[in-house]
Scaffold this motif. Structure first.
Motif, PDB file in Angstrom:
ATOM      1  N   GLU A   6       0.851  -0.801   0.026  1.00 29.32           N
ATOM      2  CA  GLU A   6      -0.197   0.095   0.362  1.00 29.32           C
ATOM      3  C   GLU A   6       0.563   0.909   0.081  1.00 29.32           C
ATOM      4  N   TYR A   8       2.932   1.582  -2.232  1.00 27.70           N
ATOM      5  CA  TYR A   8       2.645   2.471  -3.621  1.00 27.70           C
ATOM      6  C   TYR A   8       1.633   3.389  -4.036  1.00 27.70           C
ATOM      7  N   ARG A   9       2.113   4.689  -4.632  1.00 26.98           N
ATOM      8  CA  ARG A   9       1.249   4.964  -5.671  1.00 26.98           C
ATOM      9  C   ARG A   9       1.291   4.740  -6.629  1.00 26.98           C
ATOM     10  N   LYS A  35      -9.870  -2.317  -2.535  1.00 24.37           N
ATOM     11  CA  LYS A  35     -10.194  -1.209  -3.250  1.00 24.37           C
ATOM     12  C   LYS A  35     -11.278  -1.417  -4.009  1.00 24.37           C
ATOM     13  N   TYR A  59       1.926  -3.479 -11.875  1.00 23.15           N
ATOM     14  CA  TYR A  59       0.942  -2.138 -11.190  1.00 23.15           C
ATOM     15  C   TYR A  59      -0.355  -2.539 -12.177  1.00 23.15           C
ATOM     16  N   TYR A  61      -3.947  -0.632 -12.771  1.00 22.61           N
ATOM     17  CA  TYR A  61      -4.568   0.371 -12.551  1.00 22.61           C
ATOM     18  C   TYR A  61      -5.708   1.002 -12.953  1.00 22.61           C
ATOM     19  N   ASP A  67      -7.495   5.250  -9.052  1.00 22.83           N
ATOM     20  CA  ASP A  67      -6.465   3.781  -8.360  1.00 22.83           C
ATOM     21  C   ASP A  67      -5.344   2.855  -8.470  1.00 22.83           C
ATOM     22  N   CYS A  68      -4.944   2.302  -7.566  1.00 24.16           N
ATOM     23  CA  CYS A  68      -3.654   1.526  -7.886  1.00 24.16           C
ATOM     24  C   CYS A  68      -4.088   0.499  -7.412  1.00 24.16           C
ATOM     25  N   ASP A 127       0.699   9.304  -8.927  1.00 26.43           N
ATOM     26  CA  ASP A 127      -0.441   9.247  -8.126  1.00 26.43           C
ATOM     27  C   ASP A 127      -1.097   9.064  -8.805  1.00 26.43           C
ATOM     28  N   THR A 129      -4.396   9.214  -9.195  1.00 26.86           N
ATOM     29  CA  THR A 129      -5.539  10.931  -9.358  1.00 26.86           C
ATOM     30  C   THR A 129      -4.944  11.863 -10.182  1.00 26.86           C
TER      31      THR A 129
END
Length: 155
Positions: A6, A8-9, A35, A59, A61, A67-68, A127, A129
């Protein structure tokens, strides 16, 4: 074994740090603990660490939720041989989730193409967003709400 991290964004990186990039050809519906479930894109990224080491990241997405989810191997800063094993494990992991993956051939890309990928792929943003499509969609929703409000106020 890949575990959700969590902290990492995103994975902002330079062209020189990226060893490999694999992207999903499809966007299956996935449910990630904690999520909102929905369609996702997958990226498997190999990043060069210090002193000849490397690490593999998965990763996912989630565009609808902006969110990721970032998954890491249990091993960090691995040698070249271990890196190849981790990359194979990462691809097997995302394929088990329903993703069909494609090797983007990062090293064969022209520097201009690499720069474009760094500016547009969600995996390379700090991020999720901040991804341009998410920002544009938020502005579009705001404009629709404002227009609808004005329309209803006219009655």
């Amino acid at each position: 074994m890949f575990n959700l991290d969590e902290r990492y964004r995103g994975l902002p990186a330079t062209r020189e740090q990226i060893l490999a990039l694999h992207t999903s050809l499809n966007a299956p519906h996935v449910a990630i603990p904690g999520k909102q479930a929905g369609p996702a894109q997958a990226f498997v990224v190999g990043l060069r660490g210090g002193q000849g080491t490397a690490a593999v990241f998965v990763y996912l997405y989630l565009a609808e939720a902006a969110d990721c989810a970032v998954y890491l191997s249990g091993r960090r800063n691995v040698s070249a041989d271990e890196y190849r094993d981790d990359e194979g494990d990462a691809l097997a992991f995302v394929e088990s989730l329903g993703f069909m993956m494609d090797d983007a051939n990062w090293r064969a890309m022209a520097p201009e193409q690499q720069d474009e990928q760094l500016k547009t792929l969600p995996v390379f943003f700090k991020d999720p967003t901040l991804v341009p499509a998410v920002v544009a969609r938020a502005e579009e929703k705001k404009n629709v709400t404002t227009t609808l409000g004005r329309f209803l106020a006219a009655f």
